[in-house]
Write a protein that holds these residues in place. Structure first.
Motif, mmCIF file in Angstrom:
data_model
loop_
_atom_site.group_PDB
_atom_site.id
_atom_site.type_symbol
_atom_site.label_atom_id
_atom_site.label_comp_id
_atom_site.label_asym_id
_atom_site.label_seq_id
_atom_site.Cartn_x
_atom_site.Cartn_y
_atom_site.Cartn_z
ATOM 1 N N ILE A 1 27.158 38.597 31.875
ATOM 2 C CA ILE A 1 27.458 39.461 33.028
ATOM 3 C C ILE A 1 28.487 40.490 32.572
ATOM 4 C CG2 ILE A 1 28.417 39.552 35.352
ATOM 5 C CD1 ILE A 1 27.560 36.594 35.651
ATOM 6 N N ARG A 2 28.145 41.732 32.658
ATOM 7 C CA ARG A 2 29.058 42.774 32.198
ATOM 8 C C ARG A 2 30.227 42.932 33.181
ATOM 9 N NH1 ARG A 2 27.736 45.986 28.061
ATOM 10 N NH2 ARG A 2 29.265 47.495 28.835
ATOM 11 N N THR A 3 31.414 43.053 32.616
ATOM 12 C CA THR A 3 32.612 43.200 33.437
ATOM 13 C C THR A 3 32.544 44.447 34.302
ATOM 14 O OG1 THR A 3 33.933 42.068 31.754
ATOM 15 C CG2 THR A 3 35.123 43.381 33.374
ATOM 16 N N ASP A 4 32.057 45.545 33.744
ATOM 17 C CA ASP A 4 32.003 46.783 34.530
ATOM 18 C C ASP A 4 31.030 46.674 35.697
ATOM 19 O OD1 ASP A 4 29.747 46.759 32.922
ATOM 20 O OD2 ASP A 4 30.054 48.755 32.077
ATOM 21 N N SER B 1 42.422 39.115 32.190
ATOM 22 C CA SER B 1 42.154 38.652 33.548
ATOM 23 C C SER B 1 42.322 39.804 34.540
ATOM 24 C CB SER B 1 43.101 37.512 33.921
ATOM 25 O OG SER B 1 42.777 36.362 33.186
ATOM 26 N N LYS B 2 41.389 39.878 35.479
ATOM 27 C CA LYS B 2 41.384 40.916 36.501
ATOM 28 C C LYS B 2 41.342 40.244 37.867
ATOM 29 C CE LYS B 2 40.548 43.296 32.775
ATOM 30 N NZ LYS B 2 41.698 43.864 32.009
ATOM 31 N N ALA B 3 41.719 40.982 38.906
ATOM 32 C CA ALA B 3 41.722 40.426 40.258
ATOM 33 C C ALA B 3 41.258 41.478 41.246
ATOM 34 C CB ALA B 3 43.112 39.929 40.624
ATOM 35 N N PHE B 4 40.462 41.036 42.209
ATOM 36 C CA PHE B 4 39.926 41.909 43.250
ATOM 37 C C PHE B 4 40.021 41.179 44.590
ATOM 38 C CE2 PHE B 4 37.891 42.881 39.289
ATOM 39 C CZ PHE B 4 37.659 44.247 39.271
ATOM 40 N N GLY B 5 40.371 41.891 45.643
ATOM 41 C CA GLY B 5 40.350 41.198 46.926
ATOM 42 C C GLY B 5 41.237 41.790 47.985
ATOM 43 N N PHE B 6 41.729 40.879 48.831
ATOM 44 C CA PHE B 6 42.582 41.189 49.966
ATOM 45 C C PHE B 6 43.798 40.260 49.903
ATOM 46 C CE2 PHE B 6 38.063 41.579 51.285
ATOM 47 C CZ PHE B 6 38.005 42.971 51.329
ATOM 48 N N PRO B 7 44.816 40.465 50.731
ATOM 49 C CA PRO B 7 46.020 39.636 50.634
ATOM 50 C C PRO B 7 45.782 38.131 50.683
ATOM 51 C CG PRO B 7 46.447 41.537 52.015
ATOM 52 C CD PRO B 7 44.987 41.575 51.702
ATOM 53 N N ASN B 8 44.779 37.678 51.434
ATOM 54 C CA ASN B 8 44.561 36.235 51.554
ATOM 55 C C ASN B 8 43.301 35.730 50.871
ATOM 56 O OD1 ASN B 8 46.878 35.593 52.899
ATOM 57 N ND2 ASN B 8 46.017 35.961 54.912
ATOM 58 N N PHE B 9 42.663 36.574 50.085
ATOM 59 C CA PHE B 9 41.448 36.166 49.384
ATOM 60 C C PHE B 9 41.318 36.998 48.113
ATOM 61 C CE2 PHE B 9 37.037 36.257 48.195
ATOM 62 C CZ PHE B 9 36.560 34.989 48.494
ATOM 63 N N THR B 10 41.301 36.335 46.978
ATOM 64 C CA THR B 10 41.205 37.039 45.700
ATOM 65 C C THR B 10 40.112 36.434 44.839
ATOM 66 O OG1 THR B 10 43.543 37.673 45.683
ATOM 67 C CG2 THR B 10 42.417 37.650 43.566
ATOM 68 N N ILE B 11 39.314 37.294 44.229
ATOM 69 C CA ILE B 11 38.378 36.879 43.191
ATOM 70 C C ILE B 11 38.986 37.258 41.851
ATOM 71 C CG2 ILE B 11 36.108 37.250 42.159
ATOM 72 C CD1 ILE B 11 34.954 37.603 44.899
ATOM 73 N N PHE B 12 39.253 36.257 41.028
ATOM 74 C CA PHE B 12 39.760 36.480 39.677
ATOM 75 C C PHE B 12 38.595 36.434 38.698
ATOM 76 C CE2 PHE B 12 43.519 34.689 41.788
ATOM 77 C CZ PHE B 12 44.523 35.534 41.350
ATOM 78 N N ILE B 13 38.618 37.298 37.716
ATOM 79 C CA ILE B 13 37.650 37.212 36.637
ATOM 80 C C ILE B 13 38.396 37.243 35.307
ATOM 81 C CG2 ILE B 13 35.799 38.243 38.001
ATOM 82 C CD1 ILE B 13 36.154 40.816 36.462
ATOM 83 N N GLU B 14 37.948 36.403 34.395
ATOM 84 C CA GLU B 14 38.493 36.374 33.038
ATOM 85 C C GLU B 14 37.421 36.940 32.124
ATOM 86 O OE1 GLU B 14 40.124 33.136 29.753
ATOM 87 O OE2 GLU B 14 39.713 32.511 31.812
ATOM 88 N N THR B 15 37.799 37.857 31.271
ATOM 89 C CA THR B 15 36.823 38.576 30.461
ATOM 90 C C THR B 15 36.997 38.286 28.971
ATOM 91 O OG1 THR B 15 38.239 40.531 30.212
ATOM 92 C CG2 THR B 15 36.822 40.438 32.151
ATOM 93 N N GLU B 16 35.924 38.510 28.250
ATOM 94 C CA GLU B 16 35.948 38.435 26.784
ATOM 95 C C GLU B 16 35.062 39.558 26.276
ATOM 96 O OE1 GLU B 16 34.533 35.357 23.333
ATOM 97 O OE2 GLU B 16 35.713 34.546 24.993
ATOM 98 N N GLU C 1 33.194 42.747 26.554
ATOM 99 C CA GLU C 1 32.704 43.429 27.754
ATOM 100 C C GLU C 1 32.076 42.495 28.769
ATOM 101 O OE1 GLU C 1 29.191 44.059 24.816
ATOM 102 O OE2 GLU C 1 31.315 43.495 24.764
ATOM 103 N N PHE C 2 32.154 41.179 28.529
ATOM 104 C CA PHE C 2 31.491 40.219 29.403
ATOM 105 C C PHE C 2 32.478 39.355 30.193
ATOM 106 C CE2 PHE C 2 28.385 40.822 25.875
ATOM 107 C CZ PHE C 2 27.412 41.482 26.622
ATOM 108 N N VAL C 3 31.960 38.781 31.291
ATOM 109 C CA VAL C 3 32.756 37.903 32.151
ATOM 110 C C VAL C 3 32.698 36.483 31.599
ATOM 111 C CG1 VAL C 3 32.973 36.937 34.467
ATOM 112 C CG2 VAL C 3 32.330 39.340 34.174
ATOM 113 N N LYS C 4 33.861 35.873 31.443
ATOM 114 C CA LYS C 4 33.948 34.512 30.904
ATOM 115 C C LYS C 4 34.050 33.478 32.020
ATOM 116 C CE LYS C 4 36.549 31.833 27.478
ATOM 117 N NZ LYS C 4 37.707 31.859 26.533
#
Length: 205
Positions: free
Chosen positions: A86-89, A121-136, A138-141
């Motif tokens: 899964i590509r990070t972008d 590591s990247k993070a996306f979301g709102f104050p009470n809900f976050t999706i974290f992704i760890e990358t390696e 260009e791909f999602v780990k």
């Protein structure tokens, strides 16, 4: 070990809280949250159910408040998220299309700030809900969630709640993923809107 990998990530690049004060969205990260609510390929469903069944009785016996007195090893998924390439972008675009804010920094254990531009590591979301992704490369780990306690419901708007449900369903439909909640020992098929609704409503009623 997953936790050890994550510790190395954050030790590489950190900076002071003052440098992150301009950020309107600064997700907070606890060590114990790492991959506790993880999103993984649906091919792992059978083995996840087997593992949850194995640890249910000892987990219930060691449950204390919001945590546990014992540690249970989940182990590596037989089909890893990284193997799906899964590509990070592409994943980042999906999340921002659902109006998830992309964090510039992550507040690590309350005393260090990690710059998302210089760590994997990247993070996306709102104050009470976050999706974290760890990358390696260009791909999602790894993909995992941080969800705040039910008493924070007032801080999630109806629109945000709808977007959260939408993005989880898209992860299921587009990437054939499931959600494994190792805290509550639940497996949620993200291709099933009813399962998503029931799961999220257990947090925010």
């Amino acid at each position: 070990m997953k936790l050890l990998d994550f510790f190395r990530i954050f030790k590489r690049k950190t900076f002071s809280k003052a440098e992150a004060e301009r950020n309107t969205y600064l997700p907070f990260y606890w060590d114990d949250d790492y991959c506790q609510i993880e999103i993984v390929p649906a091919e792992n469903s059978e083995s996840i159910v087997e593992r949850m069944t194995e640890i249910k009785i000892p987990a219930d016996q060691s449950r204390e408040g919001l945590g546990f007195t014992e540690i249970f090893e989940v182990g590596q998924m037989s089909i890893t998220t990284f193997s799906e390439e899964i590509r990070t972008d592409a994943l980042s675009q999906l999340l921002t299309d659902y109006k998830f804010e992309k964090a510039k920094s992550i507040n690590y254990v309350g005393d260090k700030i990690a710059n998302c531009e210089t760590v994997s590591s990247k993070a996306f979301g709102f104050p009470n809900f976050t999706i974290f992704i760890e990358t390696e490369e260009e791909f999602v780990k790894h993909i995992w969630l941080a969800i705040n306690a039910p008493d924070s419901r007032a801080e999630i708007s109806r629109e945000q709640f709808k977007l959260i449900k939408g993005v989880l369903y898209s992860l299921g439909e587009e990437y054939e993923m499931v959600l494994a909640d190792w805290n509550s020992l639940q497996l949620i098929d993200l291709r099933d809107r009813n399962q998503i609704d029931k799961y999220l409503n257990s947090y925010w009623k």
